[in-house]
Write a protein that holds these residues in place. Sequence first.
Motif, PDB file in Angstrom:
ATOM      1  N   SER A 142       0.853  -1.190   0.000  1.00  0.00           N
ATOM      2  CA  SER A 142       0.000   0.000   0.000  1.00  0.00           C
ATOM      3  C   SER A 142       0.887   1.236   0.000  1.00  0.00           C
TER       4      SER A 142
ATOM      5  N   SER B 274      -0.765   4.337   0.844  1.00  0.00           N
ATOM      6  CA  SER B 274      -1.584   5.317   1.561  1.00  0.00           C
ATOM      7  C   SER B 274      -1.541   5.052   3.050  1.00  0.00           C
TER       8      SER B 274
ATOM      9  N   GLU C 189      -5.080   4.384   4.470  1.00  0.00           N
ATOM     10  CA  GLU C 189      -5.585   3.040   4.211  1.00  0.00           C
ATOM     11  C   GLU C 189      -4.850   1.994   5.041  1.00  0.00           C
TER      12      GLU C 189
ATOM     13  N   ASN D 170      -9.390  -3.920  -2.399  1.00  0.00           N
ATOM     14  CA  ASN D 170      -9.789  -2.668  -3.027  1.00  0.00           C
ATOM     15  C   ASN D 170     -11.294  -2.595  -3.274  1.00  0.00           C
ATOM     16  N   LYS D 171     -11.976  -3.740  -3.242  1.00  0.00           N
ATOM     17  CA  LYS D 171     -13.440  -3.765  -3.353  1.00  0.00           C
ATOM     18  C   LYS D 171     -14.128  -3.821  -1.996  1.00  0.00           C
TER      19      LYS D 171
ATOM     20  N   GLU E 177     -16.482  -1.006  -0.810  1.00  0.00           N
ATOM     21  CA  GLU E 177     -17.473  -0.448  -1.737  1.00  0.00           C
ATOM     22  C   GLU E 177     -18.760  -0.113  -0.992  1.00  0.00           C
TER      23      GLU E 177
ATOM     24  N   LYS F 202     -13.676   3.854   1.196  1.00  0.00           N
ATOM     25  CA  LYS F 202     -13.284   2.793   0.270  1.00  0.00           C
ATOM     26  C   LYS F 202     -11.796   2.851  -0.090  1.00  0.00           C
ATOM     27  N   PHE F 203     -11.171   1.668  -0.102  1.00  0.00           N
ATOM     28  CA  PHE F 203      -9.754   1.569  -0.427  1.00  0.00           C
ATOM     29  C   PHE F 203      -9.530   1.573  -1.945  1.00  0.00           C
ATOM     30  N   SER F 204      -8.353   2.035  -2.334  1.00  0.00           N
ATOM     31  CA  SER F 204      -7.962   1.977  -3.744  1.00  0.00           C
ATOM     32  C   SER F 204      -6.464   1.790  -3.920  1.00  0.00           C
ATOM     33  N   GLY F 205      -5.704   1.806  -2.810  1.00  0.00           N
ATOM     34  CA  GLY F 205      -4.252   1.825  -2.920  1.00  0.00           C
ATOM     35  C   GLY F 205      -3.544   0.504  -2.744  1.00  0.00           C
TER      36      GLY F 205
ATOM     37  N   ARG G  76      -1.925  -3.013  -3.703  1.00  0.00           N
ATOM     38  CA  ARG G  76      -1.271  -3.426  -4.930  1.00  0.00           C
ATOM     39  C   ARG G  76      -0.422  -4.671  -4.677  1.00  0.00           C
TER      40      ARG G  76
END
Length: 488
Positions: free
Chosen positions: A258, A260, A263, A371-372, A375, A380-383, A385
Amino acid sequence: MTWQLSRRKQIVIAVLVVLTAVGGLFAYNRFFREEPPPYFASDEEHFLYGSVGTEAEQGVPFWIWVVLPRIFPEHLPRPGGLASIGIVGRDGHEMPIGFSKVTVGFPRVGINCAVCHTATFRARAQDVPTIYPAAASHQTGEQEYLRFLIACASDARFTADVILAEIAKNTRLSFIDRMLYRFAIIPGTRRGILRLREANSWMASRPDWGRGRIDPFNPVKFGILKQPVDETIGNSDMMPLWNLKKRDGTAYHWDGLSTSLREVVQSSALGDGATQKWVERDYARWNETDPARMSSLRRVMNYIGDLQAPKYPLPIDSALAATGEATYKAQCASCHDPGGAQTGQVIPVDEIKTDRHRLDMWTTGSVAAYNKYGEGYSWKFSGFRKTAGYTAVPLDGIWLTAPYLHNGSVPTLADLLELPEARPKKFWRGYDVFDAEHVGFVSTGPEAERAGTLLDVALPGNGNAGHTYGTGLTPGEKRALVEYLKTR
């Protein structure tokens, strides 16, 4: 006559509605009503004792938690209660460090970030331990704590009669509370802990974590993310949590999964047992500036974002350290100094050649699932990887972060500067007496064995190979470099 029956029926229905409402209100008050968590004016005390939302779903009833070590001492490694597995406390506090107490119907105990991120240190065996908040908890056995709870719940003596008799030595419960504990809370706690046994049964096929280590993401993968149980091993060393704000946008966690800090903090609370709804309520207060109203997790993030690493507490040979500084700049700075070309970046495992089990544990399916996971929620997470290596971390407070490498497989800095075949093959983790010559904690001898757990580098996930930088230095250069690293 029909009118009288109809009237009686209405009265009966009304009485049933009232009784149902009263019963529902009683059940809500006794089992689900959440009182505000204790407020700590100090950010440090909030980090050490504050709630991160784990009590409602994963918390243990306070009075049961208090008496378990007395009823089941044989399920701990030695006398001393939870201190025998490295859980520490400070005078003047009801709870040990890393544990929060919140009333959700009844008082419950949950864990927080400090259970994995607070270290103890002694210069000599006779010293009183110094506690360093946000340092890596090299002395704590998180898996031992989980297994202690499971062993207690699996014991035939985990009964209302036994537990209530022990609770009575501490407090006098009301008649109603005794009935609730006897018929609901104690049986429910036992069932809940045994569900943990089932959910974590995968651990039996992998090497033990040992003191100061954790598999932080397989429980998340197999639990809240509902990923298939695989054979991966994620055992890794605890990480220090100081001065993290300056790293925002680079790589967090050992494999940089990550970028972030927000997050990372929120997902850590979820991994510890907080619910999505609790995180949503907490996030609604994210931008509050009054600490009494601010998001709990925002306070944690602010604290670890700004906290500086502690200074080395023992004498330093300044002349020798000055010699070592030149070696550091030539050998280490590009990966570990602020502003270094690779500092905070992920170094490919094929280059660094350290044990790859922790890296392989985190899968692309887990990335997509996390990352879902939020929702429909504002946080909500997006970072998250998937990477191909391990993070080149800053060396702030490196003297306090032993053992070394991402899996804690090298006991001292001096050992890290030796070729892998010359590094210790077995050593004891968890003893907090410091080895100032080699920079790390004492890891051999009867006291280290008594206090710690054995790490065997031959076991999967425990390999101590790789990171051979500096191994070609002369003995004098190595001593000077180790002395300089005390100043970081």
